[in-house]
Scaffold this motif. Structure first.
Motif, PDB file in Angstrom:
ATOM      1  N   ARG A  32     -57.563 -66.525 108.226  1.00 36.87           N
ATOM      2  CA  ARG A  32     -58.960 -66.398 107.798  1.00 36.87           C
ATOM      3  C   ARG A  32     -59.331 -64.956 107.459  1.00 36.87           C
ATOM      4  O   ARG A  32     -60.474 -64.542 107.614  1.00 36.87           O
ATOM      5  CB  ARG A  32     -59.904 -66.965 108.847  1.00 36.87           C
ATOM      6  CG  ARG A  32     -59.669 -68.437 109.101  1.00 36.87           C
ATOM      7  CD  ARG A  32     -60.553 -68.954 110.205  1.00 36.87           C
ATOM      8  NE  ARG A  32     -61.959 -68.829 109.908  1.00 36.87           N
ATOM      9  CZ  ARG A  32     -62.722 -69.800 109.423  1.00 36.87           C
ATOM     10  NH1 ARG A  32     -62.176 -70.959 109.147  1.00 36.87           N
ATOM     11  NH2 ARG A  32     -64.003 -69.615 109.215  1.00 36.87           N
ATOM     12  N   LYS A  33     -58.348 -64.189 107.000  1.00 36.53           N
ATOM     13  CA  LYS A  33     -58.587 -62.833 106.525  1.00 36.53           C
ATOM     14  C   LYS A  33     -57.504 -62.494 105.514  1.00 36.53           C
ATOM     15  O   LYS A  33     -56.403 -63.026 105.553  1.00 36.53           O
ATOM     16  CB  LYS A  33     -58.602 -61.823 107.663  1.00 36.53           C
ATOM     17  CG  LYS A  33     -57.296 -61.710 108.417  1.00 36.53           C
ATOM     18  CD  LYS A  33     -57.407 -60.744 109.558  1.00 36.53           C
ATOM     19  CE  LYS A  33     -56.106 -60.687 110.329  1.00 36.53           C
ATOM     20  NZ  LYS A  33     -56.170 -59.775 111.441  1.00 36.53           N
ATOM     21  N   ILE A  50     -60.535 -58.154 104.506  1.00 37.34           N
ATOM     22  CA  ILE A  50     -61.750 -58.933 104.287  1.00 37.34           C
ATOM     23  C   ILE A  50     -61.638 -60.194 105.139  1.00 37.34           C
ATOM     24  O   ILE A  50     -60.694 -60.969 105.004  1.00 37.34           O
ATOM     25  CB  ILE A  50     -61.907 -59.306 102.795  1.00 37.34           C
ATOM     26  CG1 ILE A  50     -61.994 -58.062 101.942  1.00 37.34           C
ATOM     27  CG2 ILE A  50     -63.114 -60.194 102.594  1.00 37.34           C
ATOM     28  CD1 ILE A  50     -63.192 -57.197 102.222  1.00 37.34           C
ATOM     29  N   HIS A  51     -62.611 -60.400 106.007  1.00 38.65           N
ATOM     30  CA  HIS A  51     -62.636 -61.589 106.861  1.00 38.65           C
ATOM     31  C   HIS A  51     -63.436 -62.692 106.176  1.00 38.65           C
ATOM     32  O   HIS A  51     -64.431 -62.437 105.510  1.00 38.65           O
ATOM     33  CB  HIS A  51     -63.253 -61.255 108.215  1.00 38.65           C
ATOM     34  CG  HIS A  51     -62.424 -60.303 109.000  1.00 38.65           C
ATOM     35  ND1 HIS A  51     -61.397 -60.704 109.811  1.00 38.65           N
ATOM     36  CD2 HIS A  51     -62.441 -58.951 109.084  1.00 38.65           C
ATOM     37  CE1 HIS A  51     -60.828 -59.662 110.372  1.00 38.65           C
ATOM     38  NE2 HIS A  51     -61.453 -58.575 109.934  1.00 38.65           N
ATOM     39  N   ARG A  52     -63.014 -63.917 106.383  1.00 33.50           N
ATOM     40  CA  ARG A  52     -63.672 -65.058 105.752  1.00 33.50           C
ATOM     41  C   ARG A  52     -65.090 -65.261 106.273  1.00 33.50           C
ATOM     42  O   ARG A  52     -65.980 -65.671 105.540  1.00 33.50           O
ATOM     43  CB  ARG A  52     -62.837 -66.305 105.992  1.00 33.50           C
ATOM     44  CG  ARG A  52     -63.376 -67.539 105.336  1.00 33.50           C
ATOM     45  CD  ARG A  52     -62.443 -68.691 105.554  1.00 33.50           C
ATOM     46  NE  ARG A  52     -63.028 -69.915 105.068  1.00 33.50           N
ATOM     47  CZ  ARG A  52     -62.470 -71.078 105.178  1.00 33.50           C
ATOM     48  NH1 ARG A  52     -61.293 -71.185 105.768  1.00 33.50           N
ATOM     49  NH2 ARG A  52     -63.054 -72.155 104.716  1.00 33.50           N
ATOM     50  N   ASP A  53     -65.326 -64.968 107.529  1.00 31.47           N
ATOM     51  CA  ASP A  53     -66.638 -65.209 108.119  1.00 31.47           C
ATOM     52  C   ASP A  53     -67.659 -64.139 107.738  1.00 31.47           C
ATOM     53  O   ASP A  53     -68.846 -64.426 107.644  1.00 31.47           O
ATOM     54  CB  ASP A  53     -66.520 -65.291 109.640  1.00 31.47           C
ATOM     55  CG  ASP A  53     -65.625 -66.435 110.069  1.00 31.47           C
ATOM     56  OD1 ASP A  53     -65.592 -67.453 109.353  1.00 31.47           O
ATOM     57  OD2 ASP A  53     -64.951 -66.317 111.108  1.00 31.47           O
ATOM     58  N   ARG A  58     -66.247 -62.515  98.640  1.00 32.48           N
ATOM     59  CA  ARG A  58     -65.151 -61.596  98.325  1.00 32.48           C
ATOM     60  C   ARG A  58     -63.809 -62.167  98.790  1.00 32.48           C
ATOM     61  O   ARG A  58     -62.799 -62.025  98.108  1.00 32.48           O
ATOM     62  CB  ARG A  58     -65.398 -60.243  98.980  1.00 32.48           C
ATOM     63  CG  ARG A  58     -64.369 -59.224  98.603  1.00 32.48           C
ATOM     64  CD  ARG A  58     -64.721 -57.905  99.188  1.00 32.48           C
ATOM     65  NE  ARG A  58     -64.933 -56.991  98.083  1.00 32.48           N
ATOM     66  CZ  ARG A  58     -65.126 -55.709  98.232  1.00 32.48           C
ATOM     67  NH1 ARG A  58     -65.217 -55.192  99.423  1.00 32.48           N
ATOM     68  NH2 ARG A  58     -65.264 -54.938  97.188  1.00 32.48           N
ATOM     69  N   TYR A  59     -63.803 -62.843  99.946  1.00 33.94           N
ATOM     70  CA  TYR A  59     -62.590 -63.480 100.462  1.00 33.94           C
ATOM     71  C   TYR A  59     -62.066 -64.521  99.471  1.00 33.94           C
ATOM     72  O   TYR A  59     -60.893 -64.512  99.115  1.00 33.94           O
ATOM     73  CB  TYR A  59     -62.892 -64.120 101.821  1.00 33.94           C
ATOM     74  CG  TYR A  59     -61.785 -64.984 102.355  1.00 33.94           C
ATOM     75  CD1 TYR A  59     -60.702 -64.422 103.013  1.00 33.94           C
ATOM     76  CD2 TYR A  59     -61.813 -66.361 102.202  1.00 33.94           C
ATOM     77  CE1 TYR A  59     -59.685 -65.216 103.512  1.00 33.94           C
ATOM     78  CE2 TYR A  59     -60.807 -67.154 102.687  1.00 33.94           C
ATOM     79  CZ  TYR A  59     -59.746 -66.585 103.345  1.00 33.94           C
ATOM     80  OH  TYR A  59     -58.738 -67.361 103.823  1.00 33.94           O
ATOM     81  N   TRP A  60     -62.938 -65.416  99.007  1.00 30.42           N
ATOM     82  CA  TRP A  60     -62.498 -66.463  98.095  1.00 30.42           C
ATOM     83  C   TRP A  60     -62.163 -65.916  96.721  1.00 30.42           C
ATOM     84  O   TRP A  60     -61.315 -66.475  96.016  1.00 30.42           O
ATOM     85  CB  TRP A  60     -63.533 -67.578  98.011  1.00 30.42           C
ATOM     86  CG  TRP A  60     -63.511 -68.420  99.252  1.00 30.42           C
ATOM     87  CD1 TRP A  60     -64.478 -68.498 100.197  1.00 30.42           C
ATOM     88  CD2 TRP A  60     -62.446 -69.262  99.697  1.00 30.42           C
ATOM     89  NE1 TRP A  60     -64.081 -69.343 101.205  1.00 30.42           N
ATOM     90  CE2 TRP A  60     -62.839 -69.834 100.926  1.00 30.42           C
ATOM     91  CE3 TRP A  60     -61.201 -69.590  99.190  1.00 30.42           C
ATOM     92  CZ2 TRP A  60     -62.043 -70.701 101.631  1.00 30.42           C
ATOM     93  CZ3 TRP A  60     -60.389 -70.464  99.901  1.00 30.42           C
ATOM     94  CH2 TRP A  60     -60.806 -71.021 101.101  1.00 30.42           C
ATOM     95  N   MET A  61     -62.798 -64.822  96.305  1.00 28.87           N
ATOM     96  CA  MET A  61     -62.414 -64.188  95.042  1.00 28.87           C
ATOM     97  C   MET A  61     -61.004 -63.619  95.128  1.00 28.87           C
ATOM     98  O   MET A  61     -60.211 -63.757  94.185  1.00 28.87           O
ATOM     99  CB  MET A  61     -63.411 -63.092  94.676  1.00 28.87           C
ATOM    100  CG  MET A  61     -64.735 -63.616  94.176  1.00 28.87           C
ATOM    101  SD  MET A  61     -65.948 -62.341  93.853  1.00 28.87           S
ATOM    102  CE  MET A  61     -65.115 -61.332  92.654  1.00 28.87           C
TER     103      MET A  61
END
Length: 86
Positions: A32-33, A50-53, A58-61
């Protein structure tokens, strides 16, 4: 010589990059990062996480960019590097 450089070397590099992108996506989804290289010109070797939470957009990009890179490398590994005959 052109056959060697365009076909074999391009495919070997694409296979390596495909494995690297696959590893980054797998680790990014499970942990998840995701880690990426900082774009600062004076500090090239620093990596930001970059952490998902905390930053989901930005994480999904970054995950999407890695999946796009994975698809491009897989395409080159299968079909090779095409150059038009002049």
């Amino acid at each position: 010589m052109q056959f060697f450089l365009c076909e074999i070397v391009a495919r070997l590099v694409a296979i390596y990059l495909c494995a690297d992108c696959c590893r980054l996506v797998r680790n990014g989804l499970f942990e998840r990062k995701i880690e990426y290289i900082n774009s600062d010109l004076l500090d090239w070797w620093s990596h930001d996480v970059i952490h998902r939470d905390t930053a989901p957009v930005r994480y999904w990009m970054l995950i999407g960019a890695e999946i796009t890179s994975l698809a491009a490398c897989l395409f080159v590994a299968i079909f090779g590097w095409w150059q038009p005959n002049n």
